[in-house]
Enzyme design. Structure first.
Site, PDB file in Angstrom:
ATOM      1  N   HIS A  67      37.250  43.849  40.085  1.00  0.00           N
ATOM      2  CA  HIS A  67      36.786  43.100  41.264  1.00  0.00           C
ATOM      3  C   HIS A  67      37.377  41.694  41.265  1.00  0.00           C
ATOM      4  O   HIS A  67      36.817  40.773  40.673  1.00  0.00           O
ATOM      5  CB  HIS A  67      35.248  43.030  41.251  1.00  0.00           C
ATOM      6  CG  HIS A  67      34.661  42.542  42.543  1.00  0.00           C
ATOM      7  ND1 HIS A  67      33.468  43.024  43.047  1.00  0.00           N
ATOM      8  CD2 HIS A  67      35.087  41.617  43.427  1.00  0.00           C
ATOM      9  CE1 HIS A  67      33.199  42.404  44.186  1.00  0.00           C
ATOM     10  NE2 HIS A  67      34.154  41.543  44.432  1.00  0.00           N
ATOM     11  N   HIS A  69      39.703  38.721  43.832  1.00  0.00           N
ATOM     12  CA  HIS A  69      40.230  38.332  45.138  1.00  0.00           C
ATOM     13  C   HIS A  69      41.523  37.564  44.875  1.00  0.00           C
ATOM     14  O   HIS A  69      41.486  36.478  44.322  1.00  0.00           O
ATOM     15  CB  HIS A  69      39.215  37.461  45.886  1.00  0.00           C
ATOM     16  CG  HIS A  69      37.916  38.166  46.142  1.00  0.00           C
ATOM     17  ND1 HIS A  69      37.694  38.903  47.277  1.00  0.00           N
ATOM     18  CD2 HIS A  69      36.799  38.289  45.392  1.00  0.00           C
ATOM     19  CE1 HIS A  69      36.470  39.439  47.229  1.00  0.00           C
ATOM     20  NE2 HIS A  69      35.902  39.083  46.087  1.00  0.00           N
ATOM     21  N   ARG A  71      43.699  36.843  47.317  1.00  0.00           N
ATOM     22  CA  ARG A  71      43.909  35.993  48.516  1.00  0.00           C
ATOM     23  C   ARG A  71      45.196  36.248  49.275  1.00  0.00           C
ATOM     24  O   ARG A  71      45.438  35.568  50.280  1.00  0.00           O
ATOM     25  CB  ARG A  71      43.842  34.510  48.167  1.00  0.00           C
ATOM     26  CG  ARG A  71      42.560  34.072  47.470  1.00  0.00           C
ATOM     27  CD  ARG A  71      41.320  34.423  48.251  1.00  0.00           C
ATOM     28  NE  ARG A  71      40.117  33.807  47.692  1.00  0.00           N
ATOM     29  CZ  ARG A  71      38.896  34.267  47.927  1.00  0.00           C
ATOM     30  NH1 ARG A  71      38.707  35.334  48.698  1.00  0.00           N
ATOM     31  NH2 ARG A  71      37.853  33.668  47.397  1.00  0.00           N
ATOM     32  N   ASN A 101      39.469  41.635  51.432  1.00  0.00           N
ATOM     33  CA  ASN A 101      39.105  40.611  52.432  1.00  0.00           C
ATOM     34  C   ASN A 101      40.162  39.513  52.518  1.00  0.00           C
ATOM     35  O   ASN A 101      39.896  38.336  52.322  1.00  0.00           O
ATOM     36  CB  ASN A 101      37.719  40.021  52.142  1.00  0.00           C
ATOM     37  CG  ASN A 101      37.624  39.342  50.789  1.00  0.00           C
ATOM     38  OD1 ASN A 101      38.404  39.641  49.882  1.00  0.00           O
ATOM     39  ND2 ASN A 101      36.692  38.438  50.645  1.00  0.00           N
ATOM     40  N   HIS A 185      29.317  45.948  48.603  1.00  0.00           N
ATOM     41  CA  HIS A 185      28.782  44.591  48.459  1.00  0.00           C
ATOM     42  C   HIS A 185      27.387  44.658  49.088  1.00  0.00           C
ATOM     43  O   HIS A 185      27.250  44.641  50.314  1.00  0.00           O
ATOM     44  CB  HIS A 185      29.710  43.617  49.203  1.00  0.00           C
ATOM     45  CG  HIS A 185      29.160  42.238  49.416  1.00  0.00           C
ATOM     46  ND1 HIS A 185      29.718  41.124  48.857  1.00  0.00           N
ATOM     47  CD2 HIS A 185      28.104  41.791  50.142  1.00  0.00           C
ATOM     48  CE1 HIS A 185      29.030  40.051  49.220  1.00  0.00           C
ATOM     49  NE2 HIS A 185      28.042  40.428  50.007  1.00  0.00           N
ATOM     50  N   HIS A 241      29.061  43.561  41.854  1.00  0.00           N
ATOM     51  CA  HIS A 241      28.336  42.346  41.419  1.00  0.00           C
ATOM     52  C   HIS A 241      26.818  42.429  41.549  1.00  0.00           C
ATOM     53  O   HIS A 241      26.198  41.661  42.275  1.00  0.00           O
ATOM     54  CB  HIS A 241      28.860  41.093  42.124  1.00  0.00           C
ATOM     55  CG  HIS A 241      29.156  41.251  43.603  1.00  0.00           C
ATOM     56  ND1 HIS A 241      28.251  41.757  44.499  1.00  0.00           N
ATOM     57  CD2 HIS A 241      30.277  40.975  44.316  1.00  0.00           C
ATOM     58  CE1 HIS A 241      28.797  41.772  45.700  1.00  0.00           C
ATOM     59  NE2 HIS A 241      30.027  41.304  45.616  1.00  0.00           N
ATOM     60  N   ASP A 314      34.619  39.179  39.841  1.00  0.00           N
ATOM     61  CA  ASP A 314      34.551  38.687  41.219  1.00  0.00           C
ATOM     62  C   ASP A 314      35.335  37.366  41.350  1.00  0.00           C
ATOM     63  O   ASP A 314      34.899  36.455  42.060  1.00  0.00           O
ATOM     64  CB  ASP A 314      33.098  38.524  41.684  1.00  0.00           C
ATOM     65  CG  ASP A 314      32.987  38.376  43.201  1.00  0.00           C
ATOM     66  OD1 ASP A 314      34.013  38.538  43.903  1.00  0.00           O
ATOM     67  OD2 ASP A 314      31.873  38.103  43.687  1.00  0.00           O
ATOM     68  N   HIS A 318      39.015  29.259  45.458  1.00  0.00           N
ATOM     69  CA  HIS A 318      38.991  28.447  46.683  1.00  0.00           C
ATOM     70  C   HIS A 318      39.633  27.100  46.374  1.00  0.00           C
ATOM     71  O   HIS A 318      39.478  26.584  45.266  1.00  0.00           O
ATOM     72  CB  HIS A 318      37.561  28.209  47.171  1.00  0.00           C
ATOM     73  CG  HIS A 318      36.881  29.440  47.683  1.00  0.00           C
ATOM     74  ND1 HIS A 318      37.250  30.054  48.852  1.00  0.00           N
ATOM     75  CD2 HIS A 318      35.875  30.180  47.175  1.00  0.00           C
ATOM     76  CE1 HIS A 318      36.477  31.121  49.047  1.00  0.00           C
ATOM     77  NE2 HIS A 318      35.643  31.223  48.034  1.00  0.00           N
TER      78      HIS A 318
HETATM   79 ZN   LIG Z   1      31.228  40.796  47.136  1.00  0.00          ZN
END
Ligand SMILES: [Zn+2]
Lengths: 436, 341
Positions: A67, A69, A71, A101, A185, A241, A314, A318
């Site tokens: 899991h 991200h 980006r 995402n 999620h 998560h 996760d 950012h």
């Molecule tokens: Zn999530």
């Protein structure tokens, strides 16, 4: 082709039931030989062999984070596939499953393929997780067979839940048919609007609107009912998560009932509580939020007694300026790839006495099995040469400024870690080394 | 039926919560908790001294010092009060409001703070609609930051002026305050506790002086976890019963702008929680009535009560200027002595 010998270390391969001193030879991106210490024939004329001295170190299957991200596409200012996988390598990870995402959402085979192209500069293997629904809008189910043949290893609308019962049912049916897991999620967003931390005394004290734990557990309970009603042994629900005691209890019960329901827990949810928000520390803001001490304790308990199937970070980078804002306006998420092993060894292994093999299994063999990754998560002869070599006794302090990630949003800056990665080997190539 | 959580069997050590780095500047007043009881005594003493001082002498205390009023919410009472206080000490004040500045062009709070600092601002008085904004501003600038109300969180100078008002009526002549100064006093805070920063600051401040805080309101506006905010706080949902136990009654306004979809029957609310002359006479004929303003007459209080003999509402406003003079003086005095920044 160059071969790599790893000599003098202790091989810990939980999937193979191995925990003993071994020398290993990697060749052509695979594990070629495992022999007793000193028994490797290094001059057999088969080309150059580079040797890593692993004396005093643990040699284990490369870690797998199911899991993250990364980006890309579209949010390269936060992270790129290149920087995210560099952070992964520094953390001992040799494979990461990237959530969809992105901008645009990874809901099409072209995007899934694009993420895996060599031009992205990934230093470890990226396994895309495709969006469950078109644009992750929770309405129209995607073509899972096409996404799977493009390389997707699971489907999820992560960041958002699939709220509608009918759509979630359809997702489970279609994914079962395609042989993919559905990663949910679990957040009933109708109950979390305007919320920026866990609903409870800390949120009241800070004057912040809360996200109730039921927003998670009720979706998990609903999803489990849907799986039960399908009566299809291929249907696999994986809860992302997990953060609440009640959601864990629901997973535990579903398993007793013989359902294929699995879950992951992130390091921050088994280490931190809502109190760690302090005075509006946006590096302690994520979704699901940090919960109560009782919820955190339930995560630890479920890790120790085996209800949790995987540790997943996760990893959610950012940019600094995005987090340096009012708490309720800050985006959710923290980075995690470079701190997961150090925290797991420091707390799960050293403090809470989980055997080393089990810690490593939660970070490699088990996520590999959940995602159906063939020949990964183990170092049996013939498997892919994904290896992490670390010093289990080294204590070190994590400095976020030294991070390989593009972003610095971590609550673990300055924390003491246990276990220092010395080399990470991805498919036979050294992708990270630290002899410091 | 949802399965119940498995009880935790083990007692395990877990990572500690790190100590708060706030305040970065010892002149800041982010929360009422930033003041020790000694600091509180000094502040109350300075408020009285400054109030009584010759304005021409007072005017020199902060002559030409630069204080910015940074207001992200409209506010008449608090802004004017702070402005009069700072000007009363001779400071130069600049008003930066969200309606007439780069804020509306999307500049971040941090950047606005850094700009103000670069312009020579020595202290910032911040009113913001987001809880916690003063902490962000202080961390970004390390300047003395005075919290003039942040979201639903705190409004420390309001609690301080409420305390000054309460002391004047119930403990006249008190010099230094201590943990027993308000022993035996019950303060009822009534109404929209959930959305009230005034309530939170008073809930944290008054029990430190020995007062008991009794919260009163409907479940929608007063969640059970409010009682866990700190020591000395209890909930009494029955208004008449709360009145009967209290020497001070603090009425709060319904914050319609923060209700966020909450459905509230206002007629029902008035029937249960409006402070009327009749109710006051029946249950708390001696009690002091406070209200932080703005008052919605005919909603939480009747006009008769607001203007009646038990009301200290205008006195609160007067006390606000004295308290804020002391708070602004403290902000810049600390800077001269070298803050912790
Ligand atoms: Zn999530």
């Amino acid at each position: 082709m160059t071969a790599l010998a790893i000599c003098g270390g202790r091989l810990v391969d939980p999937a193979a039931g191995v925990d003993t001193a071994k020398d290993i030879l990697l060749r052509d991106g695979r594990v070629a030989e495992i022999v007793s210490p000193g028994k490797l024939k290094l001059n057999n004329g088969a080309g150059d062999i580079e040797t890593l001295d692993a004396a005093g170190l643990i040699v284990a299957p490369g870690l797998i984070d199911m899991h993250v991200h990364l980006r890309e596409p579209g949010q390269g200012y936060k992270e790129t596939i290149a920087t995210g996988t560099a952070a992964a390598a520094a953390g001992g990870f040799t494979a990461v499953a990237a959530m969809p995402n992105t901008t645009p959402v990874n809901d099409a085979p072209e995007i899934t393929r694009w993420m895996q192209e060599p031009e992205r500069g990934a230093v470890v293997r990226v396994f895309p997780i495709a969006a469950a629904t078109r644009g992750s809008k929770g309405e129209a189910v995607n073509d899972y067979a096409a996404l799977k043949s493009a390389g997707a290893v699971a489907v999820s609308d992560d960041g958002k839940p699939i709220l509608k019962d009918s759509v979630m049912r359809e997702t489970l049916v279609a994914a079962a048919r395609a042989g993919l897991s559905v990663i949910q999620h679990a957040e009933d967003t109708r109950m979390t609007q305007g919320g920026s931390m866990n609903l409870g005394p800390a949120a009241f004290r800070l004057g912040l609107r809360g996200m109730p734990p039921e927003a998670e557990s009720q979706i998990v309970e609903r999803d489990i009912r849907l799986v039960a009603d399908l009566h299809d042994p291929r249907a696999h629900l994986h809860v992302a998560h997990t953060s609440t005691a009640t959601a864990l209890a629901a997973v535990r019960q579903a398993r007793r009932n013989g359902l294929r329901v699995t879950c992951e827990v992130a390091p921050h949810h088994f280490l931190l509580t809502e109190e760690h928000v302090g005075f509006y520390n946006t590096h302690a803001k994520m979704c699901p939020p940090l919960r109560s001490a009782a919820d955190r304790d339930a995560m630890i308990e479920a890790l120790l007694d085996g209800v949790v199937d995987a540790i997943a970070t996760d990893h959610a980078p950012h940019a600094t300026h995005e987090k340096e804002v009012e708490f309720e306006n800050a985006p959710n998420g923290i980075t995690g790839l470079e701190t997961a092993l150090g925290l797991a060894l420091r707390w799960l292994h050293k403090e809470w006495k989980m055997p080393l093999g089990r810690v490593l299994s939660l970070l490699s063999a088990q996520p590999a099995a959940l995602l159906g990754l063939k020949a990964r998560g183990t170092l049996a002869v013939g498997s892919i040469a994904d290896v992490v070599i670390f010093d289990p006794d080294a204590e070190w302090t994590f400095d976020a400024r030294q991070s390989k990630s593009k972003s610095r949003n971590t609550p673990f800056d300055g924390w003491t870690m246990q276990g220092k990665v010395r080399w990470t080997v991805s498919e036979g190539r050294i992708v990270y080394s630290d002899r410091g | 039926m949802s399965p119940t959580a498995t009880p935790v069997r083990r007692q395990l050590a877990t990572p500690p919560v790190p100590a708060s780095p706030f305040p970065y500047n010892s002149g800041s007043l982010l929360s009422v908790l930033d003041l020790s009881l000694d600091g509180l005594s000094q502040l109350l003493a300075r408020a009285t001294a400054l109030e009584n001082q010759d304005p021409l002498l007072r005017d020199r205390i902060l002559a030409k010092r630069r204080v910015a009023l940074l207001f992200y919410e409209s506010s008449t009472r608090t802004r004017t009060s702070f402005e009069l206080a700072a000007k009363g000490l001779g400071a130069d004040t600049t008003l930066v409001s969200s309606l007439s500045s780069s804020i509306e062009k999307g500049e971040s709070l941090k950047d606005t703070g850094l700009t103000l600092r670069a312009l020579g601002t020595e202290a910032i008085i911040l009113r913001h609609n987001s809880s916690g904004a003063p902490w962000l501003l202080e961390e970004s600038t390390h300047l003395p930051v005075l919290n003039a109300g942040d979201g639903m969180h705190e409004h420390p100078t309001q609690a301080l002026l409420d305390l000054r008002t309460i002391l004047a009526h119930l403990r006249a002549g008190t010099g230094e305050v201590n943990a027993g100064t308000l022993a035996g006093v019950t303060v009822a805070i009534v109404g929209d506790i959930l959305h009230s920063r005034v309530a939170r600051s008073n809930m944290l401040l008054l029990p430190r002086l020995g007062a008991r805080v009794l919260l009163c309101g409907p479940k929608e506006l007063l969640p059970e976890q409010a009682a866990q905010m700190g020591p000395g706080i209890a909930i009494e949902r029955d208004f008449d019963a709360a009145l009967g136990q209290s020497q001070v009654i603090m009425m709060l306004r319904i914050q319609a702008e923060r209700l966020a979809g909450l459905q509230l029957d206002l007629e029902d609310y008035k029937a249960n929680y409006q402070l009327t002359g009749q109710r006051l006479a029946a249950h708390a004929p001696q009690a002091l009535v406070l209200h932080p303003g703005p008052i919605i007459r005919g909603m939480e209080v009747t006009a008769g009560v607001a203007d009646g003999p038990q009301s200290a509402i205008l006195e609160q406003v007067r006390n606000g200027v004295a308290i804020r003079m002391a708070v602004v003086e403290r902000a810049l005095a600390a800077d001269r002595q070298g803050g912790r920044a």
